[in-house]
Design an enzyme around this catalytic site. Structure first.
Site, short mmCIF file in Angstrom:
data_model
loop_
_atom_site.label_atom_id
_atom_site.label_comp_id
_atom_site.label_asym_id
_atom_site.label_seq_id
_atom_site.Cartn_x
_atom_site.Cartn_y
_atom_site.Cartn_z
N TRP A 138 0.82 -1.20 0.00
CA TRP A 138 0.00 0.00 0.00
C TRP A 138 0.86 1.26 0.00
CZ3 TRP A 138 -1.37 -4.58 2.02
CH2 TRP A 138 -2.67 -5.05 1.84
N CYS A 160 -6.71 -4.96 -1.62
CA CYS A 160 -7.86 -5.75 -1.22
C CYS A 160 -8.63 -6.37 -2.38
CB CYS A 160 -8.79 -4.93 -0.33
SG CYS A 160 -9.67 -3.59 -1.16
N HIS A 176 -13.67 -1.52 0.92
CA HIS A 176 -12.90 -2.73 1.17
C HIS A 176 -13.61 -3.88 0.49
CE1 HIS A 176 -10.22 -5.58 2.83
NE2 HIS A 176 -11.07 -6.10 3.69
N ASP A 216 -12.02 -13.23 4.13
CA ASP A 216 -11.25 -12.04 3.75
C ASP A 216 -9.77 -12.37 3.77
OD1 ASP A 216 -10.22 -9.55 3.26
OD2 ASP A 216 -11.32 -8.53 4.86
N TYR A 231 -6.91 4.82 -0.37
CA TYR A 231 -8.26 4.29 -0.16
C TYR A 231 -8.39 3.65 1.21
CZ TYR A 231 -7.29 -0.73 -0.77
OH TYR A 231 -6.86 -2.02 -0.60
#
Length: 846
Positions: A372, A407, A466, A489, A651
């Protein structure tokens, strides 16, 4: 556990990922380090299963099935990768694209009585009971087997596996299939025939890894086989598999016994059998009672993934490619790589939990490295991927984690893996998704006495969006009422039992705030249905709640609709209607189990001035306008001191420094509204942009007359252009077709090192195209050819990436006609070289 950044002291120091780490322009790359392929982390000697799955913690350490992958071993028996390169086909040395006698259309080589490469003699000698290889007169010798495994055969069609680009037999458990045995003499009623399937390094009957099926007799656990026809030296069998069977790649052999002696057919890797979960079987706990659901959530090879903000929803097409050649082997290799016990692979709860851990690279050198930071020079920008196939085949081929993912990439790959294994799965986007770091089940934002954010205390963050997964199954490990959709997830956020995995978690337990239900319900509940709590420091150093946003988190949860490319709002499956008594009860029940159980006891409620942000379309490269509307809902005059702060944001909610601000005092008559605007020029925000062009507007204010505190955050994104794809001519299986891609640079600056990606299941294997630089406001056109390999409606997906611009995509539907000769499939594998340099067909200015 490896650190996500080489320069950090822990996983939470990754810039752009965690709250409390404000963005600064990077000076060195900061992705997660590339893994060491042979590293086998055991985290202080405690196994993955002891930490990930409570039912597997009491294991026999001497059992090979339960151990981690052995050094240098790419999978055990039946894994499809023993003693070969992991990208090879089956267990032999054939490479993708090779042509052999088992291709569809080459059925003559498998006709009853023919002698061909499928005979056991080509792989080893027949054996008798004494093991000396002597074949006595009168023995019942199996001279060949036809598993009816080609894509056009009955078995593959009835088991809904005919789209897999494999020639091996692929079955779904709990459903019968047919086979033909070729014998040395006619079958007699006194003959005994037994089928055997084995998987794992140490097959055992008690674990279901060694299955023995006597023909004509009732087997155990739902396995049985019956003679349907005996004609000459051919014996037709109907075999029933157990609805609880282990999934994976099984070795298959046959034993016979008669008065003349016993015979065992030598193992032939071309007779290996894949067994998958079966959502068509009512006895399978993954059963789905809707055919349109199965078509969408199991068989659809592409889908839509949503991103952006609730007010500005972006969408991109993703190529799941679960039937592409090599993907099934990659999915099974993921289970092998983690050392998942074969005996546990019949349980979808355990399998999905392992997949959630293995799709990310933390702990276990899994599939994808998260990054990220904004610096992707050591890999691929997550926004540039167009599907899962390239990622999974790279992991299978090299054994190394693939850089990089965020994600939606983790979720896209997870959908591919679970659909490939037979679980009904969908990709879900949650807008305004909370990341609760202190188990308070609230999003806590701290301010000083003057309402300036205290960044060192603000560890919770709210992601603009997400993306995760829902998969469908029964939950026999939970009380009744929690079957159905389960959240999984794979994005590494918080650890679960010491591992970066999440789920499966019943959506019903989330909806009702039952945070004590496994797995990971508190964290997921906070993502979708917690409250945003604003705390202000008081003169004595204590903190007081000054505002609670009850509708800020989980404001919209969507997925692709069944049978169309429309969006489906599934918020109601995760939460009761906002503001309803049931919703408030769920939130407060969950909060009572968190670290701040009395958080709702101290809130104030003087809120007669309302704040609303007017969302406007903002386009990358153009000026924009920010508008805030204040409304006095009271009966008295109100004076508001308003502050607007604008900054760029990842984000994930991690923000940069404020680059523009505005302060204004507004006087509101009773019932009156006033709009406050702040213009922002392209030159003002250009140098501050980070991934996905998102910006955060912080609004704070103070009402002079009653002391009301105004606090609100609003995120918006700058829209990027789409790629325009046009098909030039008809698409036919096995025939070359051409597509044209057109792109206009929206920026007045040159895009450097531009890379296109092109991919589509049944159309084009993943392909990378290097096109060089594209000038400011320039339009370019390029053309590419591809050869369809499967008929029907297909999606061809493209993306563009450069250091100056990303998140640019395009898609076109391609309706592929069958080949003129009537063949349903082509032997040709999708071609294309990675890293190919492509000249533009034409270039034009603005």
């Amino acid at each position: 556990m490896p650190s996500p950044t080489p320069s950090s002291g822990g996983p939470r120091s990754d810039v752009g990922r965690w709250g409390g780490n404000p963005w600064q322009p990077p000076t060195t790359p900061s992705p997660e380090p590339e893994p060491e392929p042979d590293r086998r982390s055991r985290r202080g000697g405690r196994s993955f299963w002891a930490r990930c799955c409570g039912c597997c913690s009491c294991r026999n350490t001497e059992d090979d099935d339960w151990g981690p992958e052995r050094h240098g071993d790419r999978g055990g028996r039946g894994s499809g990768s023993r003693n070969r390169r992991p990208d090879s086909r089956g267990s032999d040395s054939r490479q993708p694209g090779s042509r052999d006698s088992r291709r569809p259309g080459s059925r003559d080589s498998r006709r009853p009585g023919s002698r061909d490469s499928r005979r056991p003699g080509s792989r080893g000698s027949a054996v008798n009971a004494a093991g000396d290889g002597t074949i006595r007169e009168g023995m019942l010798v199996v001279t060949g087997v036809d598993l009816l495994s080609s894509r056009s055969d009955q078995n593959r069609r009835e088991h809904h596996t005919d789209e897999f680009e494999y020639d091996e037999l692929i079955l779904r458990r709990g459903q019968p299939f047919q086979m033909v045995l070729f014998l040395s003499r006619p079958y007699e009623s006194s003959d005994h025939v037994t089928l055997e399937l084995c998987i794992g390094n140490n097959p055992e009957v008690g674990k279901g890894t060694h299955v023995i099926i006597p023909v004509g007799k009732g087997g155990s656990g739902g396995w049985k086989a019956q003679v349907t026809k005996s004609s000459g030296q051919n014996l037709n069998l109907r075999v029933h598999t157990s609805p609880n069977a282990i999934i994976g790649k099984f070795q298959f052999t046959i034993r016979t016994r008669c008065e003349a002696g016993e015979f065992q057919l030598p193992f032939d890797p071309r007779n290996e059998i894949y067994i998958l979960f079966n959502p068509w079987c009512p006895e399978d706990i993954v059963y789905v009672d809707h055919e349109d659901w199965r078509q969408e959530y199991v068989l659809n090879e592409s889908g839509r993934i949503y991103y952006g903000t609730e007010a500005q929803i972006g969408e991109r097409t993703w190529n799941y490619g679960q039937f592409d050649h090599g993907v099934l082997d990659a999915c099974l290799y993921i289970l092998d790589r983690r050392g998942m016990p074969y005996g546990g692979r019949g349980d979808p709860v355990s399998v999905s939990r392992v997949i959630s851990a293995m799709v990310n690279s933390l702990d276990d050198n899994g599939v994808l490295i998260g990054n990220w930071s904004g610096d992707y020079s050591r890999g691929t920008n997550p926004s540039a991927w167009v599907g899962s196939v390239e990622i999974l085949l790279s992991y299978l081929r090299t054994g190394n984690s693939v850089p990089f993912g965020q994600c939606w990439v983790f979720a896209g790959v997870t959908t591919t893996v679970l659909r490939c294994l037979g679980l009904a799965t969908r990709t879900v986007t949650n807008f305004n998704s909370a990341h609760d770091t202190d188990t308070s089940l609230t999003m806590d934002i701290y301010f000083d006495e003057n309402m300036k954010p205290l960044e060192h205390l603000n560890h919770d963050s709210v992601w603009n969006f997400h993306v995760w997964n829902d998969c469908w199954m029964k939950r026999p490990d939970l009380p009744s009422g929690f079957d159905g959709w389960q959240v999984v997830d794979a994005t590494p956020q918080e650890t679960s039992s010491g591992i970066f995995c999440c789920g499966p978690c019943s959506v019903q337990s989330i909806k009702n705030g039952l945070v004590y239900m496994k797995y990971d319900t508190p964290f997921i509940f906070a993502e979708v249905n917690s409250d945003k709590v604003y705390w202000q420091r008081q003169d004595d150093g204590s903190f007081k709640i000054v505002y609670v946003e009850e509708k800020a988190i989980g404001s919209l949860i969507i997925t692709k609709a069944i049978g169309s490319n429309m969006r489906e709002d599934i918020t109601h499956t995760y939460k009761h209607p906002e503001g309803s008594e049931a919703e408030r009860k769920a939130v407060e029940t969950a909060a009572a189990h968190g670290s701040k159980p009395n958080v709702y006891a101290t809130r104030d409620s003087a809120e007669d001035v309302a704040v609303q942000v007017e969302a406007q379309d903002a386009v990358m490269g153009q000026d924009l306008m920010v508008s805030v509307v204040l409304t006095n809902r009271g009966s008295s005059l109100r004076t508001v001191k308003l502050h607007l702060y604008l900054s760029v944001t990842f984000y994930t909610g991690v923000t940069g420094s404020v680059f523009k601000e505005s302060k204004k005092e507004v006087v509101l008559a009773p019932g009156a509204s006033e709009r406050v605007t702040m213009p922002v020029a392209y030159k003002e925000y250009r140098v501050h942009l980070v991934d996905q062009g998102a910006m955060l507007l912080n609004i704070s204010g103070h009402v002079k007359e009653n002391g009301q505190v105004l606090a609100k955050q609003h995120t918006f994104r700058l829209r990027t252009p789409d790629l325009s794809l046009t098909l030039l001519g008809a698409a036919v299986v096995g025939q070359e077709c051409e597509v044209q891609i057109v792109f206009k640079n929206p920026l007045p600056v040159t895009l450097t090192n531009v890379v296109f990606r092109l991919e589509g299941s049944g159309l084009q294997r993943p392909k990378i195209l290097n096109v060089g630089d594209i000038g400011g406001n320039e339009t370019v056109t390029l053309r590419q050819t591809f050869v369809p390999v499967r008929p029907g409606p297909r999606q061809l997906i493209a993306s563009l990436d450069s250091p100056q611009l990303s998140q640019v995509h395009g898609v076109i539907q391609v309706d592929v006609a069958p080949a003129s000769g009537g063949g349903a499939f082509s032997d040709i594998r999708g071609s294309g070289r990675s890293g190919e340099t492509i000249p533009m067909a034409s270039r034009g200015g603005a």
